[in-house]
Design a protein around this motif. Sequence first.
Motif, PDB file in Angstrom:
ATOM      1  N   PRO A 277       0.844  -1.201   0.000  1.00  0.00           N
ATOM      2  CA  PRO A 277       0.000   0.000   0.000  1.00  0.00           C
ATOM      3  C   PRO A 277       0.879   1.250   0.000  1.00  0.00           C
ATOM      4  O   PRO A 277       1.345   1.705   1.046  1.00  0.00           O
ATOM      5  CB  PRO A 277      -0.808  -0.139   1.296  1.00  0.00           C
ATOM      6  CG  PRO A 277       0.120  -0.873   2.215  1.00  0.00           C
ATOM      7  CD  PRO A 277       0.940  -1.788   1.342  1.00  0.00           C
TER       8      PRO A 277
ATOM      9  N   THR B  58       1.954   5.910   3.179  1.00  0.00           N
ATOM     10  CA  THR B  58       1.464   4.596   3.580  1.00  0.00           C
ATOM     11  C   THR B  58       0.222   4.801   4.456  1.00  0.00           C
ATOM     12  O   THR B  58      -0.051   5.919   4.908  1.00  0.00           O
ATOM     13  CB  THR B  58       2.529   3.813   4.369  1.00  0.00           C
ATOM     14  OG1 THR B  58       2.783   4.494   5.612  1.00  0.00           O
ATOM     15  CG2 THR B  58       3.825   3.693   3.567  1.00  0.00           C
ATOM     16  N   PRO B  59      -0.532   3.747   4.744  1.00  0.00           N
ATOM     17  CA  PRO B  59      -1.754   3.916   5.538  1.00  0.00           C
ATOM     18  C   PRO B  59      -1.542   4.485   6.931  1.00  0.00           C
ATOM     19  O   PRO B  59      -2.392   5.226   7.436  1.00  0.00           O
ATOM     20  CB  PRO B  59      -2.328   2.493   5.604  1.00  0.00           C
ATOM     21  CG  PRO B  59      -1.833   1.837   4.365  1.00  0.00           C
ATOM     22  CD  PRO B  59      -0.444   2.379   4.171  1.00  0.00           C
ATOM     23  N   ASP B  60      -0.417   4.151   7.582  1.00  0.00           N
ATOM     24  CA  ASP B  60      -0.217   4.601   8.961  1.00  0.00           C
ATOM     25  C   ASP B  60       0.895   5.637   9.106  1.00  0.00           C
ATOM     26  O   ASP B  60       1.236   6.027  10.221  1.00  0.00           O
ATOM     27  CB  ASP B  60       0.064   3.406   9.875  1.00  0.00           C
ATOM     28  CG  ASP B  60       1.333   2.644   9.506  1.00  0.00           C
ATOM     29  OD1 ASP B  60       2.026   3.046   8.551  1.00  0.00           O
ATOM     30  OD2 ASP B  60       1.613   1.616  10.163  1.00  0.00           O
TER      31      ASP B  60
ATOM     32  N   PHE C 216       0.585  -5.023   6.463  1.00  0.00           N
ATOM     33  CA  PHE C 216      -0.536  -4.732   5.591  1.00  0.00           C
ATOM     34  C   PHE C 216      -0.754  -5.864   4.602  1.00  0.00           C
ATOM     35  O   PHE C 216       0.172  -6.619   4.295  1.00  0.00           O
ATOM     36  CB  PHE C 216      -0.286  -3.439   4.802  1.00  0.00           C
ATOM     37  CG  PHE C 216      -0.098  -2.222   5.647  1.00  0.00           C
ATOM     38  CD1 PHE C 216      -1.135  -1.735   6.433  1.00  0.00           C
ATOM     39  CD2 PHE C 216       1.115  -1.555   5.671  1.00  0.00           C
ATOM     40  CE1 PHE C 216      -0.966  -0.607   7.217  1.00  0.00           C
ATOM     41  CE2 PHE C 216       1.298  -0.421   6.445  1.00  0.00           C
ATOM     42  CZ  PHE C 216       0.248   0.053   7.223  1.00  0.00           C
TER      43      PHE C 216
ATOM     44  N   GLU D 134      -4.812  -2.019   0.684  1.00  0.00           N
ATOM     45  CA  GLU D 134      -5.576  -1.097   1.518  1.00  0.00           C
ATOM     46  C   GLU D 134      -5.852   0.224   0.784  1.00  0.00           C
ATOM     47  O   GLU D 134      -4.997   0.737   0.055  1.00  0.00           O
ATOM     48  CB  GLU D 134      -4.805  -0.783   2.813  1.00  0.00           C
ATOM     49  CG  GLU D 134      -4.768  -1.924   3.813  1.00  0.00           C
ATOM     50  CD  GLU D 134      -3.701  -2.953   3.527  1.00  0.00           C
ATOM     51  OE1 GLU D 134      -3.559  -3.905   4.303  1.00  0.00           O
ATOM     52  OE2 GLU D 134      -2.986  -2.810   2.498  1.00  0.00           O
ATOM     53  N   GLU D 135      -7.037   0.761   1.020  1.00  0.00           N
ATOM     54  CA  GLU D 135      -7.364   2.105   0.564  1.00  0.00           C
ATOM     55  C   GLU D 135      -7.149   3.056   1.741  1.00  0.00           C
ATOM     56  O   GLU D 135      -7.546   2.754   2.871  1.00  0.00           O
ATOM     57  CB  GLU D 135      -8.805   2.176   0.074  1.00  0.00           C
ATOM     58  CG  GLU D 135      -9.025   1.500  -1.269  1.00  0.00           C
ATOM     59  CD  GLU D 135      -8.246   2.181  -2.389  1.00  0.00           C
ATOM     60  OE1 GLU D 135      -8.097   3.434  -2.321  1.00  0.00           O
ATOM     61  OE2 GLU D 135      -7.768   1.485  -3.300  1.00  0.00           O
ATOM     62  N   PHE D 136      -6.549   4.210   1.473  1.00  0.00           N
ATOM     63  CA  PHE D 136      -6.272   5.147   2.561  1.00  0.00           C
ATOM     64  C   PHE D 136      -6.071   6.545   1.996  1.00  0.00           C
ATOM     65  O   PHE D 136      -5.666   6.702   0.838  1.00  0.00           O
ATOM     66  CB  PHE D 136      -5.027   4.708   3.346  1.00  0.00           C
ATOM     67  CG  PHE D 136      -3.759   4.661   2.508  1.00  0.00           C
ATOM     68  CD1 PHE D 136      -2.876   5.740   2.485  1.00  0.00           C
ATOM     69  CD2 PHE D 136      -3.450   3.545   1.744  1.00  0.00           C
ATOM     70  CE1 PHE D 136      -1.717   5.698   1.719  1.00  0.00           C
ATOM     71  CE2 PHE D 136      -2.288   3.492   0.982  1.00  0.00           C
ATOM     72  CZ  PHE D 136      -1.420   4.566   0.974  1.00  0.00           C
TER      73      PHE D 136
END
Length: 387
Positions: A227, A319-321, A372, A376-378
């Motif tokens: 992601p 990235t997502p986080d 992950f 993932e969508e973010f």
Amino acid sequence: MTRPDESDPSVAVVGGGAFGVTVAHDLAVRGASVTLYERGAVADGASGRAAGVCYDAYADRIDAAVGDRALKRFREFSGTGDFRFTDCPYVVLVRDGDDRRAEAVREGVARMREHDREVSLVDPDDLATEFPDLRTDDVALAAVARNAGYTDPGAYTAAMADAAREAGVEVREGTPARLRTGDGTGRDDTGSPRVETEAGSERYDAVCVAAGAHTRRVLADADLAVPLKPYRVQALVTDPDPVTDRVPMAYDATGGYYLRPREGGLLVGDGTEPVERDPDDWVRDADDWFVADCAGYLETALGRSYPVDRAWAGLCTATPDGHPLFGERAPGVFVAAGWQGHGFMRAPALAERMAEQVLGGEGIDAFDPNRFEGDEEFPIVEGMALD
């Protein structure tokens, strides 16, 4: 130049930015036989367009330790070739009425001090005394990080690439590379990853993909999903002016811009666009609105604007986080990407850690790319934002 013998582990590094050349160097001095693939020229991508702001002022324990180690390596390497590191305080400002970010700064400084970072809150009057060229009449809160400095990212990357070559790394510029596809891991029937170029296919004991905005595509060729979203940022440099020698590095949390001395002028950055971009199809010149806004930013920060020497755009990766994808994605396939705009300043420390991990050492659990699924969508969030 000496090359490791055939019994040494063979490692391919894909990407010739600051991280890629540093991990190639660090692997070679640890005894690996290293080949670095760069699709263009060394420092051609994000590293050549980076701001060069460096500090250890992180509220997260791991990030703070990484920042501290990176600064030590920058200082040790300073003086190599054309690379120079300049110590300079890093100031974070919050303007009147911005209570939410002021509280975030207070909490962040408290956590940084728990990690033994040399960061403290400073009264606006004291800030004005120390840095009289900063405009502080509407500053509600300020913090100063003392363990900080700046440098030219392109000069660092070029000097480290030369050091890597001297250590035995074979640097192949103008060589786009991909992982071998087929079984979902980029490995062939011998259990080893392979790198494909127009010249053919080569097997390695390990491959480290550090290709910046192109990392997701390189891994996707081997059916390895991550992601990772490239997004566009912008910066400019003003004409030289004597005041810049007295200005610290500064981040205006309320306005969302930063500045630092550069080449006798000021580098000003902001212009983040939280929109995913195609790494092969994006505008490399700065937008007119960004250049115009910077004049207002400088009026706010210094009480005057300056003529613009040049302006440009670059790509960061999200990235997502907000933490990087850093470690072994599949057996023998390592990834280092998703820096959220903080890649250059942490490159010396994380490259050192990656070299150790590739050769059998421990990784960093919080950065493990396998946390992950990869699809993932973010939303893209700016790396410097205090929101």
